[in-house]
Design an enzyme around this catalytic site. Structure first.
Site, PDB file in Angstrom:
ATOM      1  N   CYS A   2      36.546 -21.457 -29.262  1.00  0.00           N
ATOM      2  CA  CYS A   2      36.987 -22.846 -29.378  1.00  0.00           C
ATOM      3  C   CYS A   2      36.009 -23.834 -28.745  1.00  0.00           C
ATOM      4  CB  CYS A   2      38.361 -22.980 -28.730  1.00  0.00           C
ATOM      5  SG  CYS A   2      39.028 -24.647 -28.802  1.00  0.00           S
ATOM      6  N   CYS A  47      38.809 -28.092 -33.767  1.00  0.00           N
ATOM      7  CA  CYS A  47      39.103 -28.541 -32.395  1.00  0.00           C
ATOM      8  C   CYS A  47      37.878 -28.845 -31.546  1.00  0.00           C
ATOM      9  CB  CYS A  47      39.838 -27.441 -31.642  1.00  0.00           C
ATOM     10  SG  CYS A  47      41.492 -27.196 -32.165  1.00  0.00           S
ATOM     11  N   GLU A  93      39.774 -36.817 -29.887  1.00  0.00           N
ATOM     12  CA  GLU A  93      39.748 -36.832 -31.354  1.00  0.00           C
ATOM     13  C   GLU A  93      41.106 -36.454 -31.924  1.00  0.00           C
ATOM     14  OE1 GLU A  93      37.341 -33.262 -32.771  1.00  0.00           O
ATOM     15  OE2 GLU A  93      36.528 -33.615 -30.794  1.00  0.00           O
ATOM     16  N   CYS A 111      47.036 -34.318 -36.439  1.00  0.00           N
ATOM     17  CA  CYS A 111      46.814 -33.312 -35.404  1.00  0.00           C
ATOM     18  C   CYS A 111      46.330 -34.056 -34.163  1.00  0.00           C
ATOM     19  CB  CYS A 111      45.754 -32.327 -35.898  1.00  0.00           C
ATOM     20  SG  CYS A 111      45.253 -31.130 -34.668  1.00  0.00           S
ATOM     21  N   CYS A 113      39.285 -20.226 -24.347  1.00  0.00           N
ATOM     22  CA  CYS A 113      39.228 -19.350 -25.527  1.00  0.00           C
ATOM     23  C   CYS A 113      37.791 -19.328 -26.062  1.00  0.00           C
ATOM     24  CB  CYS A 113      40.194 -19.833 -26.611  1.00  0.00           C
ATOM     25  SG  CYS A 113      41.909 -19.847 -26.062  1.00  0.00           S
ATOM     26  N   CYS A 161      39.696 -28.938 -22.187  1.00  0.00           N
ATOM     27  CA  CYS A 161      40.724 -27.896 -22.043  1.00  0.00           C
ATOM     28  C   CYS A 161      40.190 -26.869 -21.056  1.00  0.00           C
ATOM     29  CB  CYS A 161      40.973 -27.235 -23.398  1.00  0.00           C
ATOM     30  SG  CYS A 161      42.244 -25.950 -23.378  1.00  0.00           S
TER      31      CYS A 161
HETATM   32  N1  SAH Z   1      45.787 -25.014 -26.924  1.00  0.00           N
HETATM   33  C1  SAH Z   1      46.673 -24.824 -28.031  1.00  0.00           C
HETATM   34  C2  SAH Z   1      46.444 -25.779 -29.189  1.00  0.00           C
HETATM   35  C3  SAH Z   1      45.056 -26.088 -29.621  1.00  0.00           C
HETATM   36  S1  SAH Z   1      44.170 -25.336 -30.866  1.00  0.00           S
HETATM   37  C4  SAH Z   1      46.620 -23.399 -28.500  1.00  0.00           C
HETATM   38  O1  SAH Z   1      45.818 -22.637 -27.994  1.00  0.00           O
HETATM   39  O2  SAH Z   1      47.423 -23.036 -29.343  1.00  0.00           O
HETATM   40  C5  SAH Z   1      45.036 -25.023 -32.320  1.00  0.00           C
HETATM   41  C6  SAH Z   1      44.683 -23.646 -32.919  1.00  0.00           C
HETATM   42  O3  SAH Z   1      43.324 -23.556 -33.366  1.00  0.00           O
HETATM   43  C7  SAH Z   1      44.853 -22.519 -31.899  1.00  0.00           C
HETATM   44  O4  SAH Z   1      45.486 -21.441 -32.538  1.00  0.00           O
HETATM   45  C8  SAH Z   1      43.421 -22.184 -31.552  1.00  0.00           C
HETATM   46  O5  SAH Z   1      43.333 -20.897 -31.012  1.00  0.00           O
HETATM   47  C9  SAH Z   1      42.741 -22.362 -32.870  1.00  0.00           C
HETATM   48  N2  SAH Z   1      41.279 -22.565 -32.817  1.00  0.00           N
HETATM   49  C10 SAH Z   1      40.521 -23.135 -31.869  1.00  0.00           C
HETATM   50  N3  SAH Z   1      39.209 -23.123 -32.211  1.00  0.00           N
HETATM   51  C11 SAH Z   1      39.150 -22.536 -33.413  1.00  0.00           C
HETATM   52  C12 SAH Z   1      38.087 -22.233 -34.304  1.00  0.00           C
HETATM   53  N4  SAH Z   1      36.809 -22.522 -34.005  1.00  0.00           N
HETATM   54  N5  SAH Z   1      38.403 -21.640 -35.464  1.00  0.00           N
HETATM   55  C13 SAH Z   1      39.690 -21.332 -35.782  1.00  0.00           C
HETATM   56  N6  SAH Z   1      40.727 -21.597 -34.997  1.00  0.00           N
HETATM   57  C14 SAH Z   1      40.468 -22.179 -33.817  1.00  0.00           C
END
Ligand code: SAH
Length: 343
Positions: A117, A331, A90, A103, A114, A110
């Site tokens: 996420c 994401c 996406e 984006c 985290c 991944c």
């Molecule tokens: N893997 C990379 C980029 C992907 S996500 C990274 O970790 O930076 C882009 C941003 O969105 C990251 O800061 C991630 O931690 C955040 N993110 C992911 N899921 C989220 C959510 N449900 N709510 C808010 N931020 C989120």
């Protein structure tokens, strides 16, 4: 078959040489890739024999737009794309006053884990090639019918877990034969893979580096981001300082606010102390709630107070405007919900 969008101009030159074709043909071919044509036969200035060779060695297929969602709130578009092997990814297109921004995803899934996420729930399926990252921008422009001038690598996947393909993508998208998008208009976000931050600083690029920090102590960070078991906040900040020294660029820290997890006044103060004096900018992101976990977003009044405290420490802070909240724009949410309906 290899997709021609995966090649840099130099790689195409080499291919021409190996295939006993003149070098200048590579520039002609590459320029066609950014025009509105569907296949090699449409490349009018090429000899027939070369077109046949291209046809039997490469495809120039674009990912298929499986679904297109447009937010009624702000015009944000989310595209679900099907790759050649059927995998789904996406990307999100946001319309700002200063231009269109996309984006992009860098991996299918991944493996960073985290907790908040959606992209990481089923792990990593595979890396995207440079061409597959690039084609998100190309398809995005076609769907929009307008130029895209900014790119953020903040979709699904960890860019530094797919380092070589990401660097190659950055070079192609920036090249004048390509989309010619300036490095200063590109932001790469990482969860903090320290050795790769150092390597990235040494690439001599002018890309904005964003770090997903989300906590101010290693213990708290470990609770929500497994990568924190490998690299400490101190190591991340040292690597960021190296990046700032090498590139002269301001680093951006992302801090997703989760209610009662990392959003107290104490957290704001300790973030202020941690970042005070570093050439940086903080992006506060009220968490996007997903149904797979119970994390809740911080109330907007408290977000404002958090931002105010950071500013008192002299740390430049913005609160990320929520976009496309009616179309699952966080994401990995879209891919997941779509795949669930197909089961
Ligand atoms: N893997 C990379 C980029 C992907 S996500 C990274 O970790 O930076 C882009 C941003 O969105 C990251 O800061 C991630 O931690 C955040 N993110 C992911 N899921 C989220 C959510 N449900 N709510 C808010 N931020 C989120």
């Amino acid at each position: 078959m290899k997709n021609i969008y995966d090649l840099t101009l130099d790689e195409l030159k080499l291919w021409m040489k190996e295939n006993k074709e003149s070098e200048f043909r590579s520039k002609q071919v590459i320029e066609w890739l950014y025009k509105d044509i569907k296949n090699f036969d449409d490349m009018k200035n090429l000899p027939k024999a070369l077109k046949e060779k291209l046809n039997s060695n490469f495809t120039m297929e674009l990912p298929k737009v499986e679904h297109e969602y447009t937010s009624r709130l702000d015009g944000t578009k989310k595209l679900l794309l099907a790759l050649q092997d059927g995998n789904l990814i996406e990307c999100v297109i946001m319309k700002y006053n200063h231009g269109n921004s996309i984006c992009v995803s860098t991996q299918v899934g991944c493996r960073m884990g985290c907790k908040f996420c959606a992209s990481t729930i089923d792990g990593r399926v595979r890396d995207l090639t440079a061409g597959e990252i690039l084609l998100q921008v190309i398809v995005g422009q076609k769907v929009l019918g307008e130029r895209i001038s900014n790119i953020v690598l903040m979709g699904s996947g960890e860019p530094f877990d797919n380092y070589d393909n990401v660097i190659k993508f950055l070079k192609i998208v920036n090249a004048d034969y390509g989309l010619n998008i300036g490095q200063r208009h590109i932001t790469l976000s990482t969860c903090g893979i320290v050795p790769k931050i150092i390597d990235f600083a040494d690439e001599d690029m002018q890309i904005t580096l964003a770090i997903s920090l989300h906590s101010t102590t290693d213990d708290r960070r470990k609770e929500i981001m497994p990568i924190a078991n490998k690299y400490s906040i101190k190591e991340i900040l040292d690597a960021c300082k190296y990046y700032i020294d090498k590139t002269g660029r301001r680093v951006s820290f992302e801090y997703s606010l989760v209610k009662e997890v990392n959003d107290s006044l104490e957290d704001a103060k300790s973030l202020g102390k941690l970042l005070k004096g570093i050439l940086c900018h903080v992006n506060l992101i009220p968490i996007n709630e997903i149904k797979e976990n119970s994390y809740k977003k911080t109330d907007s009044e408290e977000v404002k107070i958090f931002a105010k405290i950071l500013k008192e420490y002299g740390v430049e802070t913005t609160v990320r405007r929520e976009m496309g909240s009616d179309i699952n724009a966080a994401c990995g949410q879209l891919r997941r919900s779509y795949m669930e309906t197909q089961k």
